[in-house]
Design a protein around this motif. Structure first.
Motif: not given
Length: 331
Positions: A183-204
Motif C-alpha cells: 500500500i505504501h509503495w503505491m501511495r508513494t509512486i502515485t503521491q495520491a490516496e486510493p479508494e479500496v474497491v474490493s478485498a479478499a482474504a484467506s483467513e486462519r
C-alpha cells in the motif's frame, strides 16, 4: 543536543539491523538502553550488541532522562500504547510499521506528537533508499506515459504458526505485516490516496489474514492491486510493477534494495536496466533521516500524516474483506 540517545523497546530480531548497527555507524546517534518483556533477555541483548544498559521494564525505559528518543520494536498491538507513553514522557519516537492497529489509534498518536512538539516516524525503511527517488523520478517524468496501473506483491512465508504475526490479539496478519508495505509503495509512486474497491482474504481459524488481495482505485483513473501472503507454501517476493500508456517499470526487491535489486523499465522506444547504488542499508538511511528531523527539524516522508493515510487504507482493506481492523472492531 547534538547526539540523539535512543532507547529500544523490545529485543526483537529486527532491532540489531534496524537500530543498533546504524547507530554504531553514525556520529549523531547512540543506542543507550533497552527494555524487553523478559529482563534477562534485555540484559543478554545489551551485552551482545554493546548497548550501554538494560532496564527492568518498558515504563522505566521511557522515563529515563538519558534517553532522547525511543525505538519501538514491539508487536503491532503494543505500538499505540507505548508510543503514547514515550511521547508523553517527552521522547521522540521511531516506531516499527504499522505504527498502530487502527486509524483512530494512529490519529491519537500523531495528535499527541504535535502537541508535544516531538518527532514521530513510522519505520517504512525502504522509503529512505535512493532507489525510491529514482523510481519516482522515472514515473513522474512522462517516460512511461500516463500511469494506468500498479501491481505490488510482498510474500514472505512464515512456517511457524506460533509466530506473533499469526496472533490476532498481537495485531497479526499478512496485511499488517506485509500488505502495509505494498500500500505504501503505491501511495508513494502515485503521491495520491486510493479508494479500496474490493478485498479478499484467506483467513486462519484465529481470524488472522494469511493471504490478502485488494483492488484499489487512485485518482485520474489509476488502478492498483495489492497482494501479500505469509503462507508457508509460497516463496519470497517483494516486487512492484507500474504500467503506463507508453511503457512499464518493474522493481524487484523493493523492500531491502541495498541487499540486491533490479530496476527495469521501457519507454516505448528502448529497454533500460539499472541498479541504484547507495552508501548503506535502508535502515542506515532511515536513522539518518530520523536523527536529522530531531536535531535539524527536517521533514520526514513517513511522518505522522503519512502514517494516518496509510492506516486508513489498511483499515479499508480489512473492511472490504469483511474482517475487523486489528484493534478488534468488527465492520
Amino acid at each position: 543536543m547534538n547526539v540523539v540517545r535512543v532507547g529500544i523497546l523490545g529485543a526483537a530480531r529486527i532491532a540489531p539491523a534496524a537500530l543498533v548497527a546504524p547507530c554504531s555507524k553514525q556520529d549523531r546517534s547512540e543506542a543507550v538502553a533497552i527494555a524487553a518483556r523478559d529482563p534477562v533477555r534485555a540484559r543478554r541483548f545489551a551485552k551482545k550488541h554493546a548497548v550501554k544498559s538494560a532496564v527492568e521494564s518498558y515504563a522505566e525505559l521511557v522515563s529515563l532522562p538519558e534517553v532522547d528518543a525511543v525505538y519501538i520494536a514491539l508487536p503491532a498491538s503494543h505500538h499505540h500504547r507505548w508510543t503514547l507513553e514515550a511521547l508523553g514522557a517527552g521522547k521522540h519516537v521511531l516506531c516499527e510499521k504499522p505504527a498502530a492497529a487502527s486509524t483512530a489509534q494512529i490519529e491519537e498518536v500523531v495528535a499527541l506528537a504535535k502537541r508535544q512538539g516531538l518527532v514521530f516516524c513510522e519505520a517504512f525503511h525502504y522509503r529512505y533508499h535512493p532507489l525510491v527517488e529514482r523510481v519516482i523520478e522515472i514515473c513522474s517524468s512522462g517516460s512511461l506515459g500516463r500511469i494506468e496501473r500498479l501491481e505490488g506483491r510482498f510474500d514472505a512465508p512464515i512456517g511457524n504458526l506460533e509466530d506473533i504475526r499469526y496472533a490476532l490479539k498481537l495485531g497479526g496478519g499478512a496485511t499488517m505485516d506485509l500488505g502495509c508495505y505494498v500500500i505504501h509503495w503505491m501511495r508513494t509512486i502515485t503521491q495520491a490516496e486510493p479508494e479500496v474497491v474490493s478485498a479478499a482474504a484467506s483467513e486462519r481459524p484465529s481470524g488472522v489474514d494469511e493471504v490478502m488481495t485488494s483492488e484499489l482505485r487512485f485518482p485520474d483513473g489509476v488502478s492498483g492491486q495489492m497482494n501479500c501472503s505469509m503462507s508457508k507454501s509460497g516463496g519470497f517476493a517483494a516486487d512492484l510493477r507500474v504500467r503506463g500508456s507508453r511503457g512499464e517499470l518493474h522493481v524487484t526487491n523493493w523492500v531491502t534494495p541495498s541487499f540486491g535489486h533490479v530496476l527495469r523499465w521501457t519507454d516505448g522506444e528502448a529497454e533500460h536496466s539499472e541498479k541504484v547504488t547507495g552508501v548503506g542499508t535502508t535502515f542506515d538511511y532511515q536513522l539518518e533521516a530520523f536523527v536529522a528531523s530531531v536535531l535539524d527539524g527536517t521533514e520526514l516522508p513517513t511522518g505522522g500524516a503519512d502514517a494516518i493515510a496509510n492506516m486508513r487504507v489498511i483499515d479499508a482493506v480489512y473492511r472490504a474483506a469483511g474482517l475487523p481492523d486489528r484493534s478488534g472492531e468488527r465492520p
